[in-house]
Design a protein around this motif. Structure first.
Motif, PDB file in Angstrom:
ATOM      1  N   PHE A 151       1.171  -1.203   0.377  1.00 54.87           N
ATOM      2  CA  PHE A 151       0.124   0.050  -0.232  1.00 54.87           C
ATOM      3  C   PHE A 151       0.403   1.235  -0.061  1.00 54.87           C
ATOM      4  N   ARG A 152       1.572   0.832   0.565  1.00 62.37           N
ATOM      5  CA  ARG A 152       2.732   2.213   0.656  1.00 62.37           C
ATOM      6  C   ARG A 152       3.695   2.564  -0.162  1.00 62.37           C
ATOM      7  N   LEU A 153       4.565   1.880  -1.258  1.00 62.71           N
ATOM      8  CA  LEU A 153       5.250   1.741  -1.669  1.00 62.71           C
ATOM      9  C   LEU A 153       4.105   2.246  -3.223  1.00 62.71           C
ATOM     10  N   LYS A 154       3.398   2.033  -3.574  1.00 62.70           N
ATOM     11  CA  LYS A 154       1.778   3.026  -4.401  1.00 62.70           C
ATOM     12  C   LYS A 154       1.872   3.523  -4.223  1.00 62.70           C
ATOM     13  N   ARG A 155       1.603   3.857  -3.048  1.00 67.02           N
ATOM     14  CA  ARG A 155       1.562   5.483  -2.587  1.00 67.02           C
ATOM     15  C   ARG A 155       2.486   6.854  -2.148  1.00 67.02           C
ATOM     16  N   LYS A 156       3.809   5.885  -2.464  1.00 64.70           N
ATOM     17  CA  LYS A 156       4.941   6.480  -2.731  1.00 64.70           C
ATOM     18  C   LYS A 156       5.103   7.086  -1.016  1.00 64.70           C
ATOM     19  N   GLN A 157       4.893   5.749   0.467  1.00 59.26           N
ATOM     20  CA  GLN A 157       4.490   6.635   1.719  1.00 59.26           C
ATOM     21  C   GLN A 157       5.606   6.185   2.882  1.00 59.26           C
ATOM     22  N   LEU A 158       6.529   5.417   1.940  1.00 59.45           N
ATOM     23  CA  LEU A 158       6.580   4.508   2.853  1.00 59.45           C
ATOM     24  C   LEU A 158       8.083   4.634   3.356  1.00 59.45           C
ATOM     25  N   SER A 159       8.380   6.348   3.840  1.00 56.65           N
ATOM     26  CA  SER A 159       9.572   7.170   3.820  1.00 56.65           C
ATOM     27  C   SER A 159       8.938   6.938   5.565  1.00 56.65           C
ATOM     28  N   LEU A 160       7.293   7.246   5.823  1.00 56.15           N
ATOM     29  CA  LEU A 160       7.086   7.276   7.514  1.00 56.15           C
ATOM     30  C   LEU A 160       7.243   6.413   8.207  1.00 56.15           C
ATOM     31  N   LEU A 161       8.016   5.682   7.859  1.00 59.14           N
ATOM     32  CA  LEU A 161       8.042   3.964   8.343  1.00 59.14           C
ATOM     33  C   LEU A 161       8.578   3.124   7.499  1.00 59.14           C
ATOM     34  N   HIS A 162      10.237   4.076   7.318  1.00 56.93           N
ATOM     35  CA  HIS A 162      11.067   3.634   6.397  1.00 56.93           C
ATOM     36  C   HIS A 162      12.364   2.525   7.811  1.00 56.93           C
ATOM     37  N   SER A 163      12.460   2.795   8.473  1.00 55.60           N
ATOM     38  CA  SER A 163      12.879   2.094   9.737  1.00 55.60           C
ATOM     39  C   SER A 163      12.115   1.120  10.156  1.00 55.60           C
ATOM     40  N   SER A 164      10.804   1.291  10.795  1.00 48.63           N
ATOM     41  CA  SER A 164      10.153   0.126  11.039  1.00 48.63           C
ATOM     42  C   SER A 164       9.827  -1.280   9.861  1.00 48.63           C
ATOM     43  N   LEU A 165       9.563  -0.857   8.377  1.00 47.62           N
ATOM     44  CA  LEU A 165       9.226  -1.799   7.500  1.00 47.62           C
ATOM     45  C   LEU A 165      10.952  -2.635   6.845  1.00 47.62           C
ATOM     46  N   PRO A 166      10.243  -4.285   7.032  1.00 45.02           N
ATOM     47  CA  PRO A 166      11.078  -4.693   6.839  1.00 45.02           C
ATOM     48  C   PRO A 166      11.259  -4.575   4.892  1.00 45.02           C
ATOM     49  N   PRO A 167      12.665  -5.449   4.684  1.00 49.74           N
ATOM     50  CA  PRO A 167      11.693  -5.321   2.529  1.00 49.74           C
ATOM     51  C   PRO A 167      11.022  -6.000   1.903  1.00 49.74           C
ATOM     52  N   LEU A 168       9.986  -5.711   1.398  1.00 47.81           N
ATOM     53  CA  LEU A 168       9.627  -5.904   0.689  1.00 47.81           C
ATOM     54  C   LEU A 168       9.689  -7.873   0.231  1.00 47.81           C
ATOM     55  N   LEU A 169      10.714  -7.898  -0.407  1.00 47.26           N
ATOM     56  CA  LEU A 169      10.500  -9.911  -0.661  1.00 47.26           C
ATOM     57  C   LEU A 169      11.018 -10.238   0.626  1.00 47.26           C
ATOM     58  N   ILE A 170      12.231  -9.826   1.565  1.00 38.70           N
ATOM     59  CA  ILE A 170      11.898 -10.590   2.358  1.00 38.70           C
ATOM     60  C   ILE A 170      10.396 -11.397   3.642  1.00 38.70           C
ATOM     61  N   VAL A 171       9.579 -10.060   3.074  1.00 39.24           N
ATOM     62  CA  VAL A 171       8.636 -10.631   3.863  1.00 39.24           C
ATOM     63  C   VAL A 171       7.447 -11.670   3.196  1.00 39.24           C
ATOM     64  N   GLU A 172       8.052 -11.412   1.963  1.00 37.22           N
ATOM     65  CA  GLU A 172       7.701 -12.658   1.443  1.00 37.22           C
ATOM     66  C   GLU A 172       7.823 -13.416   1.029  1.00 37.22           C
ATOM     67  N   GLN A 173       9.207 -13.959   1.159  1.00 36.68           N
ATOM     68  CA  GLN A 173      10.118 -15.019   0.858  1.00 36.68           C
ATOM     69  C   GLN A 173       9.726 -15.752   2.879  1.00 36.68           C
ATOM     70  N   ILE A 174       9.545 -14.967   4.013  1.00 34.59           N
ATOM     71  CA  ILE A 174       9.081 -14.949   4.701  1.00 34.59           C
ATOM     72  C   ILE A 174       7.195 -16.199   4.824  1.00 34.59           C
ATOM     73  N   LEU A 175       6.810 -15.252   4.820  1.00 31.90           N
ATOM     74  CA  LEU A 175       5.345 -15.131   4.376  1.00 31.90           C
ATOM     75  C   LEU A 175       5.342 -16.898   3.677  1.00 31.90           C
ATOM     76  N   PHE A 176       6.104 -16.857   2.451  1.00 30.19           N
ATOM     77  CA  PHE A 176       5.832 -18.824   2.178  1.00 30.19           C
ATOM     78  C   PHE A 176       6.530 -19.156   2.477  1.00 30.19           C
ATOM     79  N   LYS A 177       7.433 -19.324   3.896  1.00 28.94           N
ATOM     80  CA  LYS A 177       8.228 -20.593   4.232  1.00 28.94           C
ATOM     81  C   LYS A 177       7.217 -20.624   5.306  1.00 28.94           C
ATOM     82  N   LEU A 178       7.050 -19.635   6.016  1.00 30.24           N
ATOM     83  CA  LEU A 178       5.370 -20.095   7.141  1.00 30.24           C
ATOM     84  C   LEU A 178       4.090 -20.402   6.348  1.00 30.24           C
ATOM     85  N   LEU A 179       3.640 -20.532   5.567  1.00 31.12           N
ATOM     86  CA  LEU A 179       2.622 -20.947   5.038  1.00 31.12           C
ATOM     87  C   LEU A 179       2.331 -22.338   4.720  1.00 31.12           C
ATOM     88  N   LEU A 180       3.735 -22.223   4.329  1.00 32.89           N
ATOM     89  CA  LEU A 180       4.302 -24.231   4.115  1.00 32.89           C
ATOM     90  C   LEU A 180       5.284 -24.586   5.095  1.00 32.89           C
TER      91      LEU A 180
END
Length: 264
Positions: A151-180
């Motif tokens: 949501f924030r990437l599409k609206r270019k608002q990532l800077s507000l939470l830049h220090s609290s959000l991990p990279p998108l690809l890492i989150v996606e990788q973790i998500l699918f590992k957990l789902l598996l």
């Protein structure tokens, strides 16, 4: 134990408030302080659970004790993960949920005695079910985080939470590992139930069996869609939430009605 429960609740709430209050700070949350509070809360929470579940002949597996146990598993996992991955946006939710479950367990004591030590097959089934549910609930949290980052990437608002959000690809990788992992554990839980338990389709269990099977089907389809057709983004988030809701209804739906609403 009541004072211990209040202490655990307070530790979780202070950790959640501390992290939440600094989410928009340019330096981000102060991890050492919140990690100390969270870790201490997790340790004391485990002590509280051991006293609440094993303090009498049999095991008190009331709905609030089970919910508190699941909350502890999720909180432990997310606290450990916070040392290697920025997930401050999730921790206030996790700590807040754990605080609520502990507090409710103190204010609404309940007893649902079982003797699972007499049935090794039941121990295996319950253990697999709890780990599957905990893993898939953590997957749901990562799916929500994935949605937030998108949501924030599409609206270019990532800077507000830049220090609290991990990279998108890492989150996606973790998500699918957990789902598996969660889906494999859920599969083993269902298989163990069908193999070793005689009442999977009894009147008081049939809804749990059906809803758990539907949740399993949703997660299997999600994983197949991702690895076969490359599903990503919004469809993955929505499907994960649907599967998590079905599994929650399966595990807690009827027990909530019986034990909390009807007092049976």
């Amino acid at each position: 134990m009541f004072l211990l429960g209040l202490m655990v609740t307070l530790l979780y709430l202070v950790a959640a408030i501390h992290i939440g209050s600094r989410l928009f700070h340019h330096e981000g949350p102060r991890h050492k302080f919140s990690a100390f509070l969270g870790t201490l809360g997790v340790v004391l929470h485990l002590w509280l659970l051991s006293e609440g579940i094993f303090n009498q002949p049999g095991q008190n597996m009331s709905i609030l004790n089970v919910a508190s146990l699941v909350a502890w598993m999720i909180t432990l996992s997310m606290t450990i993960a916070s040392f290697s991955l920025p997930n401050a946006i999730l921790l206030p939710v996790v700590y807040g949920f754990s605080a609520i479950t502990v507090l409710l367990n103190l204010l609404v004591p309940d007893t649902h005695l079982m003797h699972i030590e007499m049935r090794p097959a039941l121990i295996a089934h319950i253990t697999l079910a709890l780990f599957a549910y905990g893993c898939l609930m953590i997957s749901m949290l990562y799916a929500l985080q994935l949605a937030c980052i998108n949501f924030r990437l599409k609206r270019k608002q990532l800077s507000l939470l830049h220090s609290s959000l991990p990279p998108l690809l890492i989150v996606e990788q973790i998500l699918f590992k957990l789902l598996l992992v969660g889906t494999v554990l859920l599969t083993l839980s269902l298989v163990s139930g069908f193999m070793f338990l005689d009442d999977m389709f009894a009147q008081h269990q049939v809804h749990k069996t059906v809803l758990s099977s539907l949740a399993w089907l949703v997660f299997v389809l999600l994983l197949a869609g991702h690895y076969r057709f490359g599903w990503r983004g919004r469809p993955v988030v929505i499907t994960t939430l649907v599967g998590a809701m079905l599994l929650t209804l399966a595990y807690f739906g009827s027990r909530f009605v019986k034990e909390v609403l009807l007092g049976m």
